[in-house]
Design an enzyme around this catalytic site. Structure first.
Site, PDB file in Angstrom:
ATOM      1  N   ASN A 135     -12.957  -5.804  -5.991  1.00  0.00           N
ATOM      2  CA  ASN A 135     -13.238  -5.296  -4.642  1.00  0.00           C
ATOM      3  C   ASN A 135     -13.785  -3.854  -4.645  1.00  0.00           C
ATOM      4  OD1 ASN A 135     -10.696  -4.417  -5.516  1.00  0.00           O
ATOM      5  ND2 ASN A 135      -9.556  -5.204  -3.746  1.00  0.00           N
ATOM      6  N   SER A 190      -5.825  -7.120  -9.983  1.00  0.00           N
ATOM      7  CA  SER A 190      -5.639  -6.645  -8.603  1.00  0.00           C
ATOM      8  C   SER A 190      -4.510  -7.390  -7.910  1.00  0.00           C
ATOM      9  CB  SER A 190      -6.938  -6.864  -7.816  1.00  0.00           C
ATOM     10  OG  SER A 190      -7.910  -5.933  -8.210  1.00  0.00           O
ATOM     11  N   MET A 191      -4.140  -6.881  -6.729  1.00  0.00           N
ATOM     12  CA  MET A 191      -3.142  -7.564  -5.906  1.00  0.00           C
ATOM     13  C   MET A 191      -3.633  -8.989  -5.643  1.00  0.00           C
ATOM     14  SD  MET A 191      -2.153  -4.582  -3.183  1.00  0.00           S
ATOM     15  CE  MET A 191      -3.692  -3.681  -3.087  1.00  0.00           C
ATOM     16  N   ARG A 220      -9.093  10.546   1.096  1.00  0.00           N
ATOM     17  CA  ARG A 220      -8.992   9.326   1.908  1.00  0.00           C
ATOM     18  C   ARG A 220      -8.734   9.707   3.373  1.00  0.00           C
ATOM     19  NH1 ARG A 220      -7.266   4.477  -0.299  1.00  0.00           N
ATOM     20  NH2 ARG A 220      -7.436   3.737   1.852  1.00  0.00           N
ATOM     21  N   GLN A 238     -12.090   3.446   0.599  1.00  0.00           N
ATOM     22  CA  GLN A 238     -11.866   4.082  -0.699  1.00  0.00           C
ATOM     23  C   GLN A 238     -13.164   4.656  -1.267  1.00  0.00           C
ATOM     24  OE1 GLN A 238      -8.820   4.232  -2.726  1.00  0.00           O
ATOM     25  NE2 GLN A 238     -10.148   5.728  -3.718  1.00  0.00           N
ATOM     26  N   CYS A 283      -9.061   4.685  -8.238  1.00  0.00           N
ATOM     27  CA  CYS A 283      -8.618   4.587  -6.831  1.00  0.00           C
ATOM     28  C   CYS A 283      -7.102   4.701  -6.708  1.00  0.00           C
ATOM     29  CB  CYS A 283      -9.112   3.285  -6.217  1.00  0.00           C
ATOM     30  SG  CYS A 283      -8.601   1.830  -7.153  1.00  0.00           S
ATOM     31  N   LEU A 284      -6.373   4.425  -7.815  1.00  0.00           N
ATOM     32  CA  LEU A 284      -4.911   4.414  -7.849  1.00  0.00           C
ATOM     33  C   LEU A 284      -4.385   3.258  -6.984  1.00  0.00           C
ATOM     34  CD1 LEU A 284      -4.053   8.235  -7.537  1.00  0.00           C
ATOM     35  CD2 LEU A 284      -4.546   6.928  -9.624  1.00  0.00           C
ATOM     36  N   SER A 328       0.831  -1.206   0.000  1.00  0.00           N
ATOM     37  CA  SER A 328       0.000   0.000   0.000  1.00  0.00           C
ATOM     38  C   SER A 328       0.864   1.254   0.000  1.00  0.00           C
ATOM     39  CB  SER A 328      -0.868   0.021   1.251  1.00  0.00           C
ATOM     40  OG  SER A 328      -1.406   1.308   1.460  1.00  0.00           O
TER      41      SER A 328
END
Ligand code: CP
Ligand code: NVA
Length: 305
Positions: free
Chosen positions: A161, A226-227, A290, A133, A262-263, A52
């Protein structure tokens, strides 16, 4: 107020609005460099199993700006679920800290953490959702528009997500929400049903981005892999052809439309560099907000506002 913040639907509609109003107030105070330390002498444990930038920085900075101390617990040292069971970590951290925040792979782990922690737990992203987010994103839209009525948001890309949190927000606030994704990359069916059954928002699933974006106030995208799914990158790039957010897709809305992400963003993959850098791109406002929205959530969970 809920003990934990794990899903946007843990909040009522009134609580979401309270958080937006408080975020506005906190933003004013912190930007004005006001001395505002309601969390003096308090500590936040931050568990990170996934990487993150924004989440760590916004929580750590935000908690500090409210007068508290935040601890960064990296994947190697805490070893949640590996070095020791989730339920043990939950109880140990609850003895030291006033609040726990966690970014994990497995959504079951955040549920277990919250079940066994005696202090509030905040979900800072799992494979299933990313509630902080999307709260910050809707706050960003509200801040610019000053109202949320008659709003159409079109998410183009992977049904991941981020989409699940948008759907859960759609179960609490009314807006038109369209997901344009390739076949096989749909959001979770139960979450789509939950949003539809709430009867507040119009939910559309489409496989045609050009048609889907018509009349959109916002086009939102996220990475295609995604991760945790990075090894599918090559395959996904082939399957997501036609789903890139380009200047042409932005123009296909037929009106002035904001671009949101969202980056971190992969320029030239899910979005062009041109769209990212255009005046209609509000991605850095989202990132900034955020901190204020999370601060508002933490103040509410800790009963300090
Ligand atoms: N948007 C977001 O959560 O960014 P990080 O993964 O960098 O925290
Ligand atoms: N869907 C992305 C969001 C990153 C903030 C991921 O999970 O990697």
């Amino acid at each position: 107020m809920t003990k934990d913040f794990l899903h946007i639907t843990d909040l009522t509609t009134a609580e979401i609005w309270d958080i937006f109003r408080l975020a506005e107030e906190v933003k004013g105070k912190l930007k004005g460099r006001e001395h505002y330390h309601p969390l003096h002498d308090m500590s936040l444990a931050m568990i990170f199993v996934k990487p993150s930038a924004r989440t760590r920085i916004s929580f750590e900075t935000g908690f500090y700006r409210l007068g508290g101390h935040a601890l960064y617990l990296d994947p190697a040292s805490i070893g949640i679920g590996k070095r020791e069971p989730v339920k043990d970590i939950a109880r140990v951290l609850s003895r030291f800290n006033d609040l726990i925040m966690a970014r994990l792979y497995d959504h079951e782990h955040i549920l277990e953490l919250a079940e066994h922690a005696t202090v509030p737990v905040i979900n800072a992203l799992t494979d299933y959702n990313h509630p902080c987010q999307i709260m910050a994103d809707m706050f960003t839209i509200y801040e610019r528009r000053k109202r949320l009525d008659d709003l159409k948001i079109v998410y183009v890309g992977d049904g991941n997500n981020i989409v699940h949190s948008w759907l859960r927000l759609a179960a609490r606030l009314p807006f038109r929400f369209t997901v344009a994704c390739p076949k096989g990359y749909l959001p979770d069916e139960e979450t789509v049903d939950l949003a539809r059954q709430a009867g507040l928002s119009e939910i559309t699933i489409s496989h045609n981005p050009v048609e889907a974006v018509k009349d959109a106030d916002v086009i939102y995208t996220d990475v295609w892999a995604s991760m945790g799914k990075k090894e599918e990158t090559g395959e996904r790039r082939a399957r997501f052809m036609g789903f890139q957010v380009t200047a042409e897709l932005m123009a296909a809305t037929g009106k002035d439309t904001w671009f949101m992400h969202c980056l971190p963003a992969e320029r030239g993959i899910e979005v062009t560099a041109e769209v990212m850098e255009a005046p209609s791109s509000i991605v850095f406002d989202q990132a900034e907000n955020r901190m204020y929205v999370q601060n508002a959530i933490m103040l509410k969970l800790l009963g300090k506002a």
